[in-house]
Design an enzyme around this catalytic site. Structure first.
Site, mmCIF file in Angstrom:
data_model
loop_
_atom_site.group_PDB
_atom_site.id
_atom_site.type_symbol
_atom_site.label_atom_id
_atom_site.label_comp_id
_atom_site.label_asym_id
_atom_site.label_seq_id
_atom_site.Cartn_x
_atom_site.Cartn_y
_atom_site.Cartn_z
ATOM 1 N N GLY A 62 0.837 -1.201 0.000
ATOM 2 C CA GLY A 62 0.000 0.000 0.000
ATOM 3 C C GLY A 62 0.867 1.244 0.000
ATOM 4 N N GLY A 74 6.407 -2.034 3.542
ATOM 5 C CA GLY A 74 6.014 -2.369 4.905
ATOM 6 C C GLY A 74 6.325 -3.818 5.226
ATOM 7 N N GLY A 125 4.928 -6.994 4.584
ATOM 8 C CA GLY A 125 5.000 -8.034 3.559
ATOM 9 C C GLY A 125 6.209 -7.813 2.659
ATOM 10 N N ILE A 171 1.647 3.718 6.840
ATOM 11 C CA ILE A 171 0.898 4.558 7.784
ATOM 12 C C ILE A 171 0.621 3.788 9.074
ATOM 13 C CG2 ILE A 171 -0.180 5.929 5.951
ATOM 14 C CD1 ILE A 171 -2.811 4.345 6.588
ATOM 15 N N ASP A 172 0.804 2.454 9.041
ATOM 16 C CA ASP A 172 0.449 1.635 10.212
ATOM 17 C C ASP A 172 1.500 1.702 11.328
ATOM 18 O OD1 ASP A 172 -1.617 0.895 8.558
ATOM 19 O OD2 ASP A 172 -0.747 -1.043 8.008
ATOM 20 N N GLU A 206 -9.503 -0.045 12.771
ATOM 21 C CA GLU A 206 -10.196 -0.993 11.884
ATOM 22 C C GLU A 206 -9.997 -2.439 12.351
ATOM 23 O OE1 GLU A 206 -8.633 -0.763 7.902
ATOM 24 O OE2 GLU A 206 -6.557 -1.008 8.565
#
Ligand code: F6P
Length: 357
Positions: free
Chosen positions: A11, A111, A113, A135-136, A231
């Protein structure tokens, strides 16, 4: 002469271009000649040999530009060893393209993965340097990932905007925040936006405690409540299920996401109107905030230096405000989660924020 390949995978997020510019400028400003091959759309570009030779001008004017000039895609790690629909061995194909172009190193921005695949390529003998984007903020080995602070700004702004309408209407509002399986983004945006209740995957919630917190606010004369819900938030009952049982339960899940389930439960128990707002992918969009511009520039610059020095097999990250190199094998496959016992949680609780626990 240094020949490097560059790709962005997974992402997107803010400051990907900033970081690539940092690497490129650092290398181009050195005494060494540099050739940069930009692989398009993530690992796919490396697998299928889709690339373009990057010019100095490609890295001009992109400091503040969101997204990624190279494009990105998700190539799940669990499928990387499986041949594609035409029987192509993806790992072999990536190695072949690397050797064909006589690359000295791959610069991979991604990120969790992405880092697993980057580490696999390192194990396969390729030189790799990575940069932590998401962003995580869930990458192991670095206190922060770039993109995170920009997303905190956007999610906070969403909560700020909800505040005025929530207080006008005396409603309960849920703002659902991204973050995949971790709560960094929700925790930070929740505190920054003055959320009354913050629900994180790391602290399973009890719906009764949420209702109690709302009723306690009402009793004190505050007729609106704002929840920042990750989420990935999960109830105490669901957290007790095995992975298999949970998967089975989710097959018949009737809500678009956890926030809608919580909203229905609150409305039923309190009779108060509840609304859900999901900022979604806006949290990954737009221009990087100044913090991310500085941070990603520093990371890019240090990555460029590592490559110039011939040091490979590292992720460049930050620890205690210092830019550090972390061996890829230490990073790959580990998730950095919020510690429920961390002082920030206790401080938030002392401020009166409920975590629904
Ligand atoms: O990892 C970044 C992230 O934005 C997560 O917060 C979110 O769960 C996921 O990506 C969304 O993925 P996609 O863009 O594939 O819908």
């Amino acid at each position: 002469m240094k020949r490097i390949g560059m790709l962005t995978s997974g992402g997107d997020c803010q400051a990907l271009n900033t970081a690539m510019r940092g690497v490129a400028k650092t290398m181009m400003n050195s005494a060494q000649d540099v050739e940069i091959y930009g692989f398009l759309d993530g690992y796919k570009g490396l697998i299928y040999g889709n690339f373009r030779i990057m010019q100095n001008s490609d890295f001009s004017g992109i400091l503040t530009k969101g997204g990624t000039i190279l494009g990105t895609s998700r190539t799940p790690f669990k499928l990387i060893r499986e041949p594609d629909e035409n029987g192509l061995d993806k790992v072999e194909a990536m190695k072949q393209n690397y050797y064909k172009l006589k690359l000295d190193c791959l610069v991979i921005l991604g990120g969790n993965g992405t880092h697993k695949t980057a580490n696999l390529l390192r194990e396969e003998g390729l030189n790799v340097v990575t940069l932590p984007k998401t962003i995580d903020n869930d990458l192991w080995g670095t206190d922060m990932t770039f993109g995170f602070q920009s997303a905190v700004n956007i999610a906070t702004n969403a909560i700020d905007c909800i505040h005025t309408t929530a207080s006008s209407h005396g409603r309960v509002f849920i703002v659902e925040v991204m973050g995949h399986k971790v709560g960094w983004l929700t925790l930070n945006a929740g505190i920054a936006g003055g959320a009354d209740i913050i629900l994180l995957p790391e602290i399973p919630y009890d719906i009764n405690k949420i209702v109690e917190a709302i009723q306690a606010r009402n009793a004190r004369g505050s007729h609106f409540t704002i929840l920042a819900v990750a989420e990935g938030a999960i109830s105490k009952e669901d957290a007790k299920l095995s992975k298999k049982e949970y998967k089975e339960k989710m097959k018949n899940y009737k809500y678009p996401s956890v926030s809608y389930e919580i909203a229905e439960q609150i409305q039923k128990r309190t009779g108060i109107e509840v609304r859900v707002t999901v900022p979604g992918h806006t949290q990954r969009g737009g221009s990087p905030c100044p913090y991310d511009r500085v941070f990603a520039s520093r990371l890019g610059s240090e990555a460029g230096k590592l490559i110039l020095d011939g040091e490979y097999g590292f992720m460049v990250g930050i620890r205690n405000r210092e830019i550090v190199k972390v061996p890829l094998e230490e990073v790959a496959g580990k998730l950095k989660m919020v510690d429920p016992d961390a002082s920030i949680i206790q401080e938030a609780k002392m401020l009166g924020i409920s975590f629904g626990d």
